[in-house]
Design a protein around this motif. Structure first.
Motif, PDB file in Angstrom:
ATOM      1  N   UNK A 276      11.901  15.692   5.514  1.00 47.32           N
ATOM      2  CA  UNK A 276      10.851  15.218   4.603  1.00 47.32           C
ATOM      3  C   UNK A 276       9.598  16.070   4.795  1.00 47.32           C
ATOM      4  N   UNK A 277       9.272  16.375   6.040  1.00 53.39           N
ATOM      5  CA  UNK A 277       8.089  17.198   6.315  1.00 53.39           C
ATOM      6  C   UNK A 277       8.224  18.575   5.660  1.00 53.39           C
ATOM      7  N   UNK A 278       9.413  19.192   5.784  1.00 54.43           N
ATOM      8  CA  UNK A 278       9.648  20.486   5.133  1.00 54.43           C
ATOM      9  C   UNK A 278       9.453  20.376   3.624  1.00 54.43           C
ATOM     10  N   UNK A 279       9.958  19.304   3.053  1.00 53.18           N
ATOM     11  CA  UNK A 279       9.885  19.114   1.604  1.00 53.18           C
ATOM     12  C   UNK A 279       8.456  18.838   1.130  1.00 53.18           C
ATOM     13  N   UNK A 280       7.633  18.292   2.004  1.00 49.59           N
ATOM     14  CA  UNK A 280       6.226  18.087   1.656  1.00 49.59           C
ATOM     15  C   UNK A 280       5.431  19.382   1.813  1.00 49.59           C
TER      16      UNK A 280
ATOM     17  N   UNK B 225      11.667   7.351  -1.418  1.00 47.93           N
ATOM     18  CA  UNK B 225      10.316   6.938  -1.001  1.00 47.93           C
ATOM     19  C   UNK B 225      10.325   5.527  -0.421  1.00 47.93           C
ATOM     20  N   UNK B 226      11.010   4.615  -1.118  1.00 50.23           N
ATOM     21  CA  UNK B 226      11.089   3.233  -0.641  1.00 50.23           C
ATOM     22  C   UNK B 226      11.874   3.158   0.660  1.00 50.23           C
ATOM     23  N   UNK B 227      13.001   3.875   0.720  1.00 54.19           N
ATOM     24  CA  UNK B 227      13.875   3.810   1.892  1.00 54.19           C
ATOM     25  C   UNK B 227      13.175   4.272   3.169  1.00 54.19           C
TER      26      UNK B 227
ATOM     27  N   UNK C  47       2.476   9.424   5.520  1.00 54.62           N
ATOM     28  CA  UNK C  47       3.262   8.884   6.622  1.00 54.62           C
ATOM     29  C   UNK C  47       4.568   8.331   6.077  1.00 54.62           C
ATOM     30  N   UNK C  48       5.577   8.256   6.966  1.00 51.48           N
ATOM     31  CA  UNK C  48       6.862   7.649   6.617  1.00 51.48           C
ATOM     32  C   UNK C  48       7.576   7.259   7.894  1.00 51.48           C
ATOM     33  N   UNK C  49       8.621   6.470   7.748  1.00 52.57           N
ATOM     34  CA  UNK C  49       9.421   6.034   8.890  1.00 52.57           C
ATOM     35  C   UNK C  49      10.436   7.134   9.211  1.00 52.57           C
ATOM     36  N   UNK C  50      10.130   7.932  10.208  1.00 50.19           N
ATOM     37  CA  UNK C  50      10.942   9.095  10.568  1.00 50.19           C
ATOM     38  C   UNK C  50      12.364   8.678  10.948  1.00 50.19           C
TER      39      UNK C  50
END
Length: 108
Positions: free
Chosen positions: A5-9, A41-43, A56-59
């Motif tokens: 996700x970080x790479x994609x951001x 996004x929800x997941x 932020x997200x749940x890694x």
């Protein structure tokens, strides 16, 4: 190629803001392939922290995205990474650049 996700951001921030029509289409296709959809996004509970404006997200809930880039897309990504090579970026951003270069060297 597997992207977190970080790479994609980070990846969209590396891509040039301007270019010719072919480059525009390559960029559009790359962005389409790495997009984070509503379900994902929800997941992972992707959100912006209101206090410090950080994403932020749940890694623990994150799963790497397997993406196939065409030869033209890989060349475009390589050129974009080379253009920013003299800039000062945080170490984790360089990790994304390194992942792209590692994938390019595998393809060669």
């Amino acid at each position: 190629m597997e992207l977190s996700v970080k790479d994609r951001l980070y990846l969209p921030t590396f891509l040039p803001a301007r270019g010719n029509f072919k480059e525009f289409n390559l960029k559009k296709e790359i962005l389409r392939k790495i997009a984070i959809g509503d379900e994902e996004r929800k997941a992972i509970n992707l959100r912006e922290n209101a206090e410090d404006k950080r994403i932020e997200w749940d890694v623990e809930k994150e799963h790497p995205l397997k993406v196939e880039f065409s030869a033209d897309e890989m060349a475009y990504l390589q050129a974009a990474c080379e253009k920013i090579s003299d800039e000062e970026l945080p170490d984790d951003m360089w990790g994304t650049v390194e992942a792209i270069y590692n994938e390019i060297s595998k393809e060669a």
